[in-house]
Design a protein around this motif. Structure first.
Motif, PDB file in Angstrom:
ATOM      1  N   ASP A   8      51.149  41.618  38.847  1.00 52.67           N
ATOM      2  CA  ASP A   8      50.138  41.283  39.841  1.00 52.67           C
ATOM      3  C   ASP A   8      50.536  41.880  41.186  1.00 52.67           C
ATOM      4  N   LYS A   9      49.590  42.509  41.853  1.00 54.38           N
ATOM      5  CA  LYS A   9      49.766  43.135  43.175  1.00 54.38           C
ATOM      6  C   LYS A   9      50.602  44.415  43.125  1.00 54.38           C
ATOM      7  N   SER A  37      36.295  43.825  43.549  1.00 57.84           N
ATOM      8  CA  SER A  37      36.363  42.449  44.039  1.00 57.84           C
ATOM      9  C   SER A  37      36.695  41.514  42.877  1.00 57.84           C
ATOM     10  N   GLU A  38      37.215  40.338  43.214  1.00 55.12           N
ATOM     11  CA  GLU A  38      37.577  39.361  42.184  1.00 55.12           C
ATOM     12  C   GLU A  38      36.368  38.817  41.433  1.00 55.12           C
ATOM     13  N   SER A  39      35.182  39.009  41.964  1.00 55.28           N
ATOM     14  CA  SER A  39      33.973  38.541  41.282  1.00 55.28           C
ATOM     15  C   SER A  39      33.544  39.501  40.166  1.00 55.28           C
ATOM     16  N   PHE A  40      34.159  40.654  40.087  1.00 51.00           N
ATOM     17  CA  PHE A  40      33.896  41.659  39.054  1.00 51.00           C
ATOM     18  C   PHE A  40      32.421  42.079  38.999  1.00 51.00           C
ATOM     19  N   TRP A  73      42.347  47.701  43.054  1.00 48.64           N
ATOM     20  CA  TRP A  73      41.504  47.271  41.945  1.00 48.64           C
ATOM     21  C   TRP A  73      41.959  45.925  41.408  1.00 48.64           C
ATOM     22  N   TYR A  74      41.008  45.144  40.925  1.00 50.93           N
ATOM     23  CA  TYR A  74      41.294  43.951  40.134  1.00 50.93           C
ATOM     24  C   TYR A  74      41.090  44.348  38.678  1.00 50.93           C
ATOM     25  N   ARG A  76      41.077  42.916  34.464  1.00 46.70           N
ATOM     26  CA  ARG A  76      41.151  41.871  33.449  1.00 46.70           C
ATOM     27  C   ARG A  76      40.762  42.509  32.114  1.00 46.70           C
ATOM     28  N   GLN A  86      44.381  36.854  32.427  1.00 49.22           N
ATOM     29  CA  GLN A  86      44.312  36.539  33.836  1.00 49.22           C
ATOM     30  C   GLN A  86      43.822  37.783  34.585  1.00 49.22           C
ATOM     31  N   THR A  87      43.376  37.602  35.809  1.00 52.28           N
ATOM     32  CA  THR A  87      42.994  38.715  36.672  1.00 52.28           C
ATOM     33  C   THR A  87      44.194  39.108  37.488  1.00 52.28           C
TER      34      THR A  87
END
Length: 88
Positions: A8-9, A37-40, A73-74, A76, A86-87
């Motif tokens: 992550d990160k 974004s985390e909302s994909f 980028w996010y 999953r 997990q994201t």
């Protein structure tokens, strides 16, 4: 299911894009989603098959067309059986 690498990160270059995750034992394939974004919303997606001969599943781009553009980028991964990681 859990993404093992990258962390992550973690910052990656286009050359270093390599995903490894714990498999969904009942899956035949996966959809990898990359989003800004985390909302994909409107994710870039890659479809890949499960490699049942390996203890972990992985994705390594084979061509330049499969590389993500530079930026943050996010990520999953969703199995064709409905499980997701997990994201990161």
């Amino acid at each position: 299911m859990r993404i093992i690498t990258p962390l992550d990160k973690q910052h990656l270059t286009d050359i270093a894009l390599h995903l490894v995750w714990e498999p969904d034992e009942e899956a035949d394939g996966y959809r990898i989603e990359f989003a800004k974004s985390e909302s994909f919303e409107d994710p870039l997606t890659i479809e890949t098959m499960r490699n049942k001969s390996c203890e972990v599943d992985y994705y390594l781009p084979q061509t330049d067309e499969e590389l993500m553009p530079a930026g943050d980028w996010y990520v999953r991964i969703l199995s064709d059986r409905g499980k997701k990681t997990q994201t990161i």
